[in-house]
Design a protein around this motif. Sequence first.
Motif, PDB file in Angstrom:
ATOM      1  N   SER A  85       0.831  -1.212   0.000  1.00  0.00           N
ATOM      2  CA  SER A  85       0.000   0.000   0.000  1.00  0.00           C
ATOM      3  C   SER A  85       0.861   1.257   0.000  1.00  0.00           C
ATOM      4  CB  SER A  85      -0.916   0.016   1.222  1.00  0.00           C
ATOM      5  OG  SER A  85      -1.778  -1.091   1.203  1.00  0.00           O
ATOM      6  N   LEU A  86       1.993   1.213   0.681  1.00  0.00           N
ATOM      7  CA  LEU A  86       2.911   2.349   0.694  1.00  0.00           C
ATOM      8  C   LEU A  86       3.451   2.603  -0.708  1.00  0.00           C
ATOM      9  CD1 LEU A  86       4.487   4.487   2.296  1.00  0.00           C
ATOM     10  CD2 LEU A  86       6.216   2.718   2.736  1.00  0.00           C
ATOM     11  N   ARG A  87       3.849   1.553  -1.388  1.00  0.00           N
ATOM     12  CA  ARG A  87       4.333   1.691  -2.774  1.00  0.00           C
ATOM     13  C   ARG A  87       3.239   2.279  -3.668  1.00  0.00           C
ATOM     14  NH1 ARG A  87       9.119  -0.891  -3.478  1.00  0.00           N
ATOM     15  NH2 ARG A  87       9.695  -2.403  -1.897  1.00  0.00           N
ATOM     16  N   GLN A  88       2.016   1.796  -3.512  1.00  0.00           N
ATOM     17  CA  GLN A  88       0.898   2.314  -4.312  1.00  0.00           C
ATOM     18  C   GLN A  88       0.642   3.787  -4.009  1.00  0.00           C
ATOM     19  OE1 GLN A  88      -2.189  -0.464  -3.239  1.00  0.00           O
ATOM     20  NE2 GLN A  88      -1.679  -1.857  -4.928  1.00  0.00           N
ATOM     21  N   TYR A  89       0.744   4.165  -2.756  1.00  0.00           N
ATOM     22  CA  TYR A  89       0.537   5.551  -2.355  1.00  0.00           C
ATOM     23  C   TYR A  89       1.537   6.466  -3.051  1.00  0.00           C
ATOM     24  CZ  TYR A  89      -0.113   9.595   0.703  1.00  0.00           C
ATOM     25  OH  TYR A  89      -0.356  10.852   1.191  1.00  0.00           O
ATOM     26  N   PHE A  90       2.809   6.068  -3.034  1.00  0.00           N
ATOM     27  CA  PHE A  90       3.842   6.879  -3.691  1.00  0.00           C
ATOM     28  C   PHE A  90       3.659   6.886  -5.208  1.00  0.00           C
ATOM     29  CE2 PHE A  90       5.790   7.566   0.254  1.00  0.00           C
ATOM     30  CZ  PHE A  90       6.802   8.495   0.094  1.00  0.00           C
ATOM     31  N   GLU A  91       3.288   5.764  -5.765  1.00  0.00           N
ATOM     32  CA  GLU A  91       3.061   5.690  -7.210  1.00  0.00           C
ATOM     33  C   GLU A  91       1.919   6.621  -7.626  1.00  0.00           C
ATOM     34  OE1 GLU A  91       1.374   2.234  -9.918  1.00  0.00           O
ATOM     35  OE2 GLU A  91       3.404   1.797  -9.183  1.00  0.00           O
ATOM     36  N   GLU A  92       0.830   6.598  -6.882  1.00  0.00           N
ATOM     37  CA  GLU A  92      -0.326   7.440  -7.192  1.00  0.00           C
ATOM     38  C   GLU A  92      -0.026   8.924  -6.965  1.00  0.00           C
ATOM     39  OE1 GLU A  92      -3.562   5.862  -4.899  1.00  0.00           O
ATOM     40  OE2 GLU A  92      -3.507   3.955  -5.987  1.00  0.00           O
ATOM     41  N   SER A  93       0.847   9.232  -6.019  1.00  0.00           N
ATOM     42  CA  SER A  93       1.176  10.630  -5.741  1.00  0.00           C
ATOM     43  C   SER A  93       2.048  11.235  -6.831  1.00  0.00           C
ATOM     44  CB  SER A  93       1.885  10.759  -4.395  1.00  0.00           C
ATOM     45  OG  SER A  93       3.207  10.253  -4.473  1.00  0.00           O
ATOM     46  N   ARG A  94       2.774  10.366  -7.536  1.00  0.00           N
ATOM     47  CA  ARG A  94       3.709  10.794  -8.602  1.00  0.00           C
ATOM     48  C   ARG A  94       4.797  11.716  -8.078  1.00  0.00           C
ATOM     49  NH1 ARG A  94      -0.217  11.330 -13.861  1.00  0.00           N
ATOM     50  NH2 ARG A  94      -1.093   9.268 -13.594  1.00  0.00           N
ATOM     51  N   TRP A  95       5.160  11.519  -6.813  1.00  0.00           N
ATOM     52  CA  TRP A  95       6.207  12.314  -6.203  1.00  0.00           C
ATOM     53  C   TRP A  95       7.574  11.859  -6.664  1.00  0.00           C
ATOM     54  CZ3 TRP A  95       4.414  11.598  -0.479  1.00  0.00           C
ATOM     55  CH2 TRP A  95       3.301  12.410  -0.230  1.00  0.00           C
ATOM     56  N   THR A  96       8.450  12.813  -6.846  1.00  0.00           N
ATOM     57  CA  THR A  96       9.886  12.575  -6.866  1.00  0.00           C
ATOM     58  C   THR A  96      10.389  13.181  -5.577  1.00  0.00           C
ATOM     59  OG1 THR A  96       9.962  12.739  -9.273  1.00  0.00           O
ATOM     60  CG2 THR A  96      12.048  12.999  -8.090  1.00  0.00           C
ATOM     61  N   VAL A  97      11.140  12.428  -4.798  1.00  0.00           N
ATOM     62  CA  VAL A  97      11.584  12.902  -3.486  1.00  0.00           C
ATOM     63  C   VAL A  97      13.108  12.902  -3.437  1.00  0.00           C
ATOM     64  CG1 VAL A  97      11.534  12.470  -1.004  1.00  0.00           C
ATOM     65  CG2 VAL A  97       9.506  11.983  -2.392  1.00  0.00           C
ATOM     66  N   GLN A  98      13.646  14.005  -2.970  1.00  0.00           N
ATOM     67  CA  GLN A  98      15.080  14.092  -2.701  1.00  0.00           C
ATOM     68  C   GLN A  98      15.263  13.819  -1.217  1.00  0.00           C
ATOM     69  OE1 GLN A  98      16.839  17.859  -3.623  1.00  0.00           O
ATOM     70  NE2 GLN A  98      18.912  17.115  -3.266  1.00  0.00           N
ATOM     71  N   TRP A  99      15.790  12.632  -0.904  1.00  0.00           N
ATOM     72  CA  TRP A  99      15.949  12.197   0.478  1.00  0.00           C
ATOM     73  C   TRP A  99      17.249  12.730   1.054  1.00  0.00           C
ATOM     74  CZ3 TRP A  99      11.685  10.273   2.464  1.00  0.00           C
ATOM     75  CH2 TRP A  99      10.772   9.633   1.619  1.00  0.00           C
ATOM     76  N   GLU A 100      17.231  13.117   2.318  1.00  0.00           N
ATOM     77  CA  GLU A 100      18.442  13.568   3.003  1.00  0.00           C
ATOM     78  C   GLU A 100      19.318  12.373   3.317  1.00  0.00           C
ATOM     79  OE1 GLU A 100      17.218  15.829   6.408  1.00  0.00           O
ATOM     80  OE2 GLU A 100      16.330  17.387   5.177  1.00  0.00           O
ATOM     81  N   ASP A 101      20.612  12.620   3.457  1.00  0.00           N
ATOM     82  CA  ASP A 101      21.557  11.553   3.799  1.00  0.00           C
ATOM     83  C   ASP A 101      21.609  11.319   5.278  1.00  0.00           C
ATOM     84  OD1 ASP A 101      22.266  11.046   1.179  1.00  0.00           O
ATOM     85  OD2 ASP A 101      23.757  12.645   1.207  1.00  0.00           O
TER      86      ASP A 101
END
Length: 85
Positions: free
Chosen positions: A69-85
């Motif tokens: 469900s988490l993967r589906q949520y991100f897929e549907e949001s169409r977000w590109t996220v720049q994650w901090e290190d």
Amino acid sequence: MSATNRQLVGEVPAMRIGVIGRITSAEEHGRYVRIQQLSDEPPSYVVLTASDRNFQSEGGDAWVEDETSLRQYFEESRWTVQWED
């Protein structure tokens, strides 16, 4: 990586648990995001968003049942996220 700071990879862009990211595309461009893993078995997740890095302003949250469900949520949001290190 620990369970609270791990990366999920697969068909959607990588998602990092317990790490702050900045949304760089789609409707919520410029907002911050953090995924929290809950202690359920199997784990569920809360996706937090806010306009500030401390998650104090104009925030929101979404609960998802499992990793799929988490993967589906991100897929549907169409977000590109720049994650901090």
